[in-house]
Write a protein that holds these residues in place. Structure first.
Motif, short mmCIF file in Angstrom:
data_model
loop_
_atom_site.label_atom_id
_atom_site.label_comp_id
_atom_site.label_asym_id
_atom_site.label_seq_id
_atom_site.Cartn_x
_atom_site.Cartn_y
_atom_site.Cartn_z
N ASP A 278 96.56 58.99 7.45
CA ASP A 278 96.48 59.81 8.64
C ASP A 278 95.09 60.39 8.83
O ASP A 278 94.39 60.67 7.87
CB ASP A 278 97.43 61.00 8.52
CG ASP A 278 98.88 60.60 8.68
OD1 ASP A 278 99.13 59.54 9.25
OD2 ASP A 278 99.74 61.37 8.24
N VAL A 279 94.71 60.59 10.08
CA VAL A 279 93.57 61.41 10.42
C VAL A 279 94.19 62.69 10.97
O VAL A 279 94.95 62.66 11.94
CB VAL A 279 92.66 60.75 11.48
CG1 VAL A 279 91.55 61.69 11.88
CG2 VAL A 279 92.10 59.44 10.94
N SER B 238 94.20 66.91 12.19
CA SER B 238 93.40 67.96 12.81
C SER B 238 92.97 68.89 11.68
O SER B 238 93.55 68.87 10.59
CB SER B 238 94.22 68.73 13.85
OG SER B 238 95.20 69.53 13.20
N ARG C 44 85.61 66.21 6.20
CA ARG C 44 84.87 66.07 7.46
C ARG C 44 83.74 65.05 7.30
O ARG C 44 83.51 64.24 8.19
CB ARG C 44 84.31 67.42 7.89
CG ARG C 44 83.72 67.40 9.29
CD ARG C 44 83.17 68.75 9.75
NE ARG C 44 84.19 69.78 9.83
CZ ARG C 44 84.19 70.88 9.07
NH1 ARG C 44 83.26 71.11 8.18
NH2 ARG C 44 85.14 71.77 9.22
N LYS D 194 85.05 61.72 7.76
CA LYS D 194 85.75 61.55 9.03
C LYS D 194 87.27 61.41 8.83
O LYS D 194 87.93 60.63 9.51
CB LYS D 194 85.18 60.38 9.81
CG LYS D 194 83.71 60.57 10.15
CD LYS D 194 83.22 59.50 11.07
CE LYS D 194 81.78 59.58 11.43
NZ LYS D 194 80.96 60.64 11.10
N TRP D 195 87.80 62.16 7.88
CA TRP D 195 89.23 62.18 7.65
C TRP D 195 89.92 63.23 8.52
O TRP D 195 91.13 63.35 8.51
CB TRP D 195 89.54 62.51 6.20
CG TRP D 195 89.07 61.46 5.23
CD1 TRP D 195 88.66 60.20 5.49
CD2 TRP D 195 88.98 61.63 3.82
NE1 TRP D 195 88.30 59.55 4.35
CE2 TRP D 195 88.49 60.41 3.28
CE3 TRP D 195 89.25 62.66 2.93
CZ2 TRP D 195 88.28 60.21 1.93
CZ3 TRP D 195 89.04 62.45 1.59
CH2 TRP D 195 88.56 61.22 1.10
N GLN E 272 90.06 65.05 12.44
CA GLN E 272 89.69 64.97 13.85
C GLN E 272 88.98 66.27 14.22
O GLN E 272 89.45 67.34 13.90
CB GLN E 272 90.92 64.84 14.75
CG GLN E 272 91.59 63.52 14.66
CD GLN E 272 92.85 63.50 15.53
OE1 GLN E 272 93.44 64.53 15.80
NE2 GLN E 272 93.23 62.31 15.93
N GLU E 273 87.89 66.15 14.89
CA GLU E 273 87.17 67.35 15.34
C GLU E 273 87.57 67.71 16.73
O GLU E 273 88.00 66.97 17.51
CB GLU E 273 85.65 67.10 15.29
CG GLU E 273 85.15 66.87 13.87
CD GLU E 273 85.24 68.07 12.94
OE1 GLU E 273 85.22 69.21 13.43
OE2 GLU E 273 85.34 67.87 11.74
#
Length: 136
Positions: free
Chosen positions: A90-91, A93, A129, A132-133, A135-136
């Motif tokens: 998963d990515v 929040s 972060r 990129k694991w 979400q920004e």
């Protein structure tokens, strides 16, 4: 025995809601009434439960995941196998990541202080972060 789906569950606060399969208003659930690991009770998970009536209304008790409908592994890192057919994790929040990491730390290292947990969480979030694991 009634059945339904987890509408939401806040592992930090230890409470959530279940939508009954037969319809009607969502019913509250508390972490103390879950059978099994609370991190498995995610939105959409099918559950069975008993209903208890009290001074503050009805609530779900003896809540169990239904066999064969449990969510995939929740703490899979990107690139790890979630199940036999999946090839990525998963990515999340930032809020989801912080909640998941906090619960994992507390279960794994219950002797850490709140300050130590917050510091560890910060370092893990920075690391996640950078890969990129999150979400920004």
């Amino acid at each position: 025995m009634p059945a339904g789906k987890v509408l939401r569950f806040d592992g930090i606060k230890g409470r959530g809601l279940i939508t009954p399969e037969e319809g009607g208003a969502a019913i509250t659930v508390h972490a103390n009434d879950l059978q099994g690991d609370k991190y498995m009770f995610r939105p959409g998970a099918a559950v069975s439960y008993d209903i208890e009536h009290g001074d503050h209304g009805s609530k779900a008790v003896n809540v169990r995941l239904l066999d064969g409908d449990s969510p995939a592994i929740l703490y899979a890192l990107p690139g790890e196998m979630r199940d036999e057919e999946s090839t990525s994790g998963d990515v999340l929040s930032m809020d989801e990541f912080i909640q998941e990491v906090t619960e994992l730390i507390i279960r794994s290292m219950s002797t850490l202080s709140a300050e130590q947990i917050m510091e560890l969480r910060t370092h893990l979030a920075r690391f996640a972060r950078s890969h990129k694991w999150i979400q920004e």
